[in-house]
Scaffold this motif. Structure first.
Motif, PDB file in Angstrom:
ATOM      1  N   MET A 109      31.884  58.838  34.677  1.00  0.00           N
ATOM      2  CA  MET A 109      30.805  58.375  35.431  1.00  0.00           C
ATOM      3  C   MET A 109      30.093  58.301  34.930  1.00  0.00           C
ATOM      4  N   GLU A 110      28.484  58.272  34.193  1.00  0.00           N
ATOM      5  CA  GLU A 110      27.359  58.274  34.272  1.00  0.00           C
ATOM      6  C   GLU A 110      27.533  57.197  32.700  1.00  0.00           C
ATOM      7  N   GLU A 111      28.941  57.399  32.327  1.00  0.00           N
ATOM      8  CA  GLU A 111      28.939  56.516  31.196  1.00  0.00           C
ATOM      9  C   GLU A 111      29.869  54.985  31.337  1.00  0.00           C
ATOM     10  N   TYR A 112      30.164  55.106  33.100  1.00  0.00           N
ATOM     11  CA  TYR A 112      31.147  53.810  33.066  1.00  0.00           C
ATOM     12  C   TYR A 112      29.849  52.613  33.346  1.00  0.00           C
ATOM     13  N   HIS A 113      30.523  51.662  33.121  1.00  0.00           N
ATOM     14  CA  HIS A 113      29.671  50.084  33.487  1.00  0.00           C
ATOM     15  C   HIS A 113      30.581  48.587  33.802  1.00  0.00           C
ATOM     16  N   GLN A 114      30.230  48.775  34.589  1.00  0.00           N
ATOM     17  CA  GLN A 114      31.269  47.312  35.395  1.00  0.00           C
ATOM     18  C   GLN A 114      31.482  46.260  35.241  1.00  0.00           C
ATOM     19  N   ILE A 115      31.864  45.349  35.570  1.00  0.00           N
ATOM     20  CA  ILE A 115      31.817  44.545  35.110  1.00  0.00           C
ATOM     21  C   ILE A 115      33.125  43.460  35.612  1.00  0.00           C
ATOM     22  N   GLU A 116      31.660  42.964  36.862  1.00  0.00           N
ATOM     23  CA  GLU A 116      32.317  42.103  37.802  1.00  0.00           C
ATOM     24  C   GLU A 116      33.222  40.523  37.129  1.00  0.00           C
ATOM     25  N   ASN A 117      33.872  39.843  37.007  1.00  0.00           N
ATOM     26  CA  ASN A 117      34.445  39.102  36.655  1.00  0.00           C
ATOM     27  C   ASN A 117      35.392  37.860  37.669  1.00  0.00           C
ATOM     28  N   LEU A 118      35.112  37.494  38.013  1.00  0.00           N
ATOM     29  CA  LEU A 118      36.221  36.839  39.768  1.00  0.00           C
ATOM     30  C   LEU A 118      37.008  36.070  39.592  1.00  0.00           C
ATOM     31  N   SER A 119      37.221  35.412  37.821  1.00  0.00           N
ATOM     32  CA  SER A 119      38.684  35.112  37.211  1.00  0.00           C
ATOM     33  C   SER A 119      39.282  35.963  37.145  1.00  0.00           C
ATOM     34  N   TRP A 120      39.947  37.449  36.869  1.00  0.00           N
ATOM     35  CA  TRP A 120      40.947  37.957  36.990  1.00  0.00           C
ATOM     36  C   TRP A 120      41.637  37.736  38.345  1.00  0.00           C
ATOM     37  N   ILE A 121      42.338  38.417  37.917  1.00  0.00           N
ATOM     38  CA  ILE A 121      43.697  38.917  38.915  1.00  0.00           C
ATOM     39  C   ILE A 121      44.471  39.682  38.995  1.00  0.00           C
ATOM     40  N   VAL A 126      47.907  37.832  30.019  1.00  0.00           N
ATOM     41  CA  VAL A 126      47.595  39.351  30.239  1.00  0.00           C
ATOM     42  C   VAL A 126      46.724  39.602  29.267  1.00  0.00           C
ATOM     43  N   GLU A 127      45.148  39.756  30.460  1.00  0.00           N
ATOM     44  CA  GLU A 127      44.346  40.185  28.823  1.00  0.00           C
ATOM     45  C   GLU A 127      44.071  41.507  29.250  1.00  0.00           C
ATOM     46  N   ALA A 128      44.458  42.460  30.552  1.00  0.00           N
ATOM     47  CA  ALA A 128      44.522  44.200  30.241  1.00  0.00           C
ATOM     48  C   ALA A 128      45.678  44.926  31.297  1.00  0.00           C
ATOM     49  N   MET A 129      45.701  45.750  31.228  1.00  0.00           N
ATOM     50  CA  MET A 129      46.637  46.893  31.479  1.00  0.00           C
ATOM     51  C   MET A 129      45.716  47.950  32.442  1.00  0.00           C
ATOM     52  N   GLY A 130      45.778  48.103  33.543  1.00  0.00           N
ATOM     53  CA  GLY A 130      45.269  49.633  34.075  1.00  0.00           C
ATOM     54  C   GLY A 130      45.876  49.778  35.277  1.00  0.00           C
ATOM     55  N   PHE A 157      53.665  44.129  46.101  1.00  0.00           N
ATOM     56  CA  PHE A 157      52.694  44.321  46.201  1.00  0.00           C
ATOM     57  C   PHE A 157      52.487  42.896  46.338  1.00  0.00           C
ATOM     58  N   ARG A 158      51.394  42.792  46.862  1.00  0.00           N
ATOM     59  CA  ARG A 158      50.531  41.376  46.685  1.00  0.00           C
ATOM     60  C   ARG A 158      49.525  41.518  45.730  1.00  0.00           C
ATOM     61  N   MET A 159      49.217  40.103  44.574  1.00  0.00           N
ATOM     62  CA  MET A 159      48.895  39.792  43.569  1.00  0.00           C
ATOM     63  C   MET A 159      47.083  40.156  44.882  1.00  0.00           C
ATOM     64  N   VAL A 160      45.641  40.325  43.717  1.00  0.00           N
ATOM     65  CA  VAL A 160      44.261  40.897  43.967  1.00  0.00           C
ATOM     66  C   VAL A 160      43.617  40.051  43.148  1.00  0.00           C
ATOM     67  N   PRO A 161      42.263  39.657  44.104  1.00  0.00           N
ATOM     68  CA  PRO A 161      40.877  39.419  42.930  1.00  0.00           C
ATOM     69  C   PRO A 161      40.789  40.626  41.940  1.00  0.00           C
ATOM     70  N   ALA A 162      40.426  41.540  40.819  1.00  0.00           N
ATOM     71  CA  ALA A 162      40.099  42.083  40.471  1.00  0.00           C
ATOM     72  C   ALA A 162      39.279  42.741  39.595  1.00  0.00           C
TER      73      ALA A 162
END
Length: 522
Positions: free
Chosen positions: A46-58, A79-83, A20-25
């Motif tokens: 889902m009501e507690e979920y807050h999405q954070i856009e961060n264009l620097s993540w791959i 490596v900042e996070a795993m998921g 698989f290829r790397m993609v923006p995250a």
């Protein structure tokens, strides 16, 4: 900027998943846990979920069996996070995988010299008719076969490539223009057939190969090549004629039928479907070009389009940007112009397949004439100008299409020398601003390029770029520009650069007679 470094570190630790290829995250936090995307957030949360856009993540794909051991990742500082992250396309989908073939190792025991066949690629084994022959006990030690092995190993990779591309939902095999062709290769196939026949018929002398038999041998080779790659057909890659105004595909069928089929449309020999991001794109690959390198731009464009927008796609093709605008961007309506009738017919089929036909008007012909005939003026929030090598011929039509009260966004495509990217963006803005003034769009209009996206490489020093340009009322720009500024670009460091009064045309500009200057390709 650190993605390649981390990818190499993961590869060194045998963690990287190369399928698989790397993609923006996109990152998100829920209950103290960081997720790469929302797909694994429990529905009850889902009501507690807050999405954070961060264009620097791959997002870099790793082997699933190793994701339980977090110690493998914590030792890599970058490596900042795993998921979990949904990857829309894989290396296999793009045809970069090497299919494996099971070959018997009869008469080859541990401790003996390496079998020379172990060093052959799958395509070389197929040429030698050995992907199955070794299972039948054909000896590879005989002098005539040893000679053939050496001949195959010496074949130019253009004639016998090690890896082949598989394309589309049915994994059609696409071979390079010179692959498996020419008198020398055909003679080699006949020699292999003679040896196999000799062995199979209990050492009976081989028969002479006439023209009819040569065709049978060639067809047998195509059959084995397709079967080894689990492909239903083989297509030879062609080149788009640079003089072709409609950019017709140069692909030609090889097997099971050959050439350009007399029929087209769903179910015809050249018809193929490519599904990307849940969007079905069907077309006749012998008549219509398709670039898979544009997938990242299709994804990006779908995200840029805002719900409820009206979009004009001046060079729609089979729906490369029309469909993402509707399916993912939730545009309220798209006017799609296309002058290749085969592409336009495919687009009409695709909008039905993707259940968006009520939101599209397909117009067949020259977009400049269509805009006048169908009054595509003062209607658009966004205009796509996805024509290569230059979309300059449609710029006036695009400016006219924007809404007079607000203006909107133009996405200008072009093949541009890397060294001239900034110069090109300034020049495009200057040219568009001149058109704005000539069309009397308004004294409060500005023309500002806030981003230039690299789509893919076109040549060693030339890239396919897209300039995101706002042309409209300054207060609606949404971009921080200095007071009184009316035309310019935003650099990557967020600084504004005003266009000088005179901007010389870049080397990729059209000449006064409308012909692309090719000095930039030297």
């Amino acid at each position: 900027m650190n993605a390649k470094t981390v990818k190499n570190l993961l590869d060194d630790r045998h963690i990287l998943n190369k399928d698989f290829r790397m993609v923006p995250a996109v990152s998100a936090t829920l209950d103290g846990t960081t997720y790469a995307t929302s797909i694994d957030v429990p529905s009850t949360k889902m009501e507690e979920y807050h999405q954070i856009e961060n264009l620097s993540w791959i997002a870099i794909p790793v082997i699933q069996t190793n994701t339980d051991g977090s110690q493998s990742f914590t030792s890599i500082p970058l490596v900042e996070a795993m998921g979990y992250h949904w990857c829309p396309y894989s290396t296999k989908i793009l045809g970069n995988n090497q299919p494996k073939v099971s070959v018997s190792t009869k008469n080859h025991s541990p401790g003996t010299d390496d079998d020379p066949l172990d060093k052959l690629s799958l395509t070389q084994l197929i040429v030698l008719n050995l992907e199955e022959s070794r299972k039948r006990g054909i000896s590879t030690s005989k002098e005539e076969y040893s000679s053939l092995v050496e001949t195959v190993q010496k074949l130019d990779v253009a004639i016998c490539p090690q890896r082949l591309e598989r394309f589309g939902d049915d994994q059609t095999l696409v071979i390079p223009p010179l692959a498996f062709a020419g008198d020398e290769f055909c003679s080699l196939l006949r020699s292999v057939w003679n040896v196999v026949q000799h062995e199979t018929l209990n050492n009976s002398p081989p028969t002479d190969v006439d023209n009819t038999r040569s065709q049978e041998i060639q067809q047998d080779f195509w059959l084995r090549l397709a079967r080894a790659h689990s492909s239903p057909r083989i297509v030879r890659r062609g080149v788009i004629d640079p003089k072709s105004k409609i950019r017709q595909s140069g692909h030609r069928l090889v097997w099971p039928s050959a050439g350009i089929p007399t029929t087209t449309g769903p179910g015809s020999p050249g018809w193929i479907c490519v599904t990307e991001q849940g969007i079905h794109q069907s077309f006749d690959m012998t008549r219509v070009m398709f670039s898979r390198g544009n997938i990242s731009e299709k994804i990006r464009f779908g995200k840029l389009v805002k719900e409820g927008e009206v979009v004009v796609d001046l060079y729609a093709g089979i729906g490369y940007y029309t469909l993402p605008a509707l399916v993912h961007g939730k545009a309220s309506f798209v006017y799609a112009c296309e002058w290749n009738e085969h592409a336009a017919n495919a687009l009409k089929i695709n909008i039905v397949d993707n259940k968006v036909s009520s939101k599209v008007q397909v117009l067949v012909g020259d977009c400049r004439k269509l805009a006048l005939k169908h009054h595509l003026v003062n209607i658009a929030d966004r205009v796509s100008l996805g024509l290569l090598p230059s979309s300059e011929g449609g710029w006036r039509t695009a400016i006219r299409a924007l809404k007079d009260e607000t203006g909107g966004w133009l996405h200008v495509h072009g093949n541009v020398p890397v060294s001239e990217k900034t110069h090109w963006a300034l020049w495009v803005c200057a040219q568009l601003f001149n058109i704005v003034q000539e069309e009397r769009k308004g004294d409060d209009w500005v023309v500002v390029c806030n981003h230039v996206e690299r789509v893919k490489s076109f040549a060693p020093t030339v890239c396919h770029y897209v300039a995101d340009i706002f042309a409209g009322r300054g207060e609606l720009c949404g971009i921080d520009i200095p007071d009184q500024a009316r035309v310019g670009i935003i650099r990557q460091d967020s600084t504004f650069v005003a266009c000088p009064e005179v901007v010389e045309p870049p080397s990729c500009a059209l000449s006064p007679d409308g012909v692309l200057c090719h000095e930039w390709m030297r």
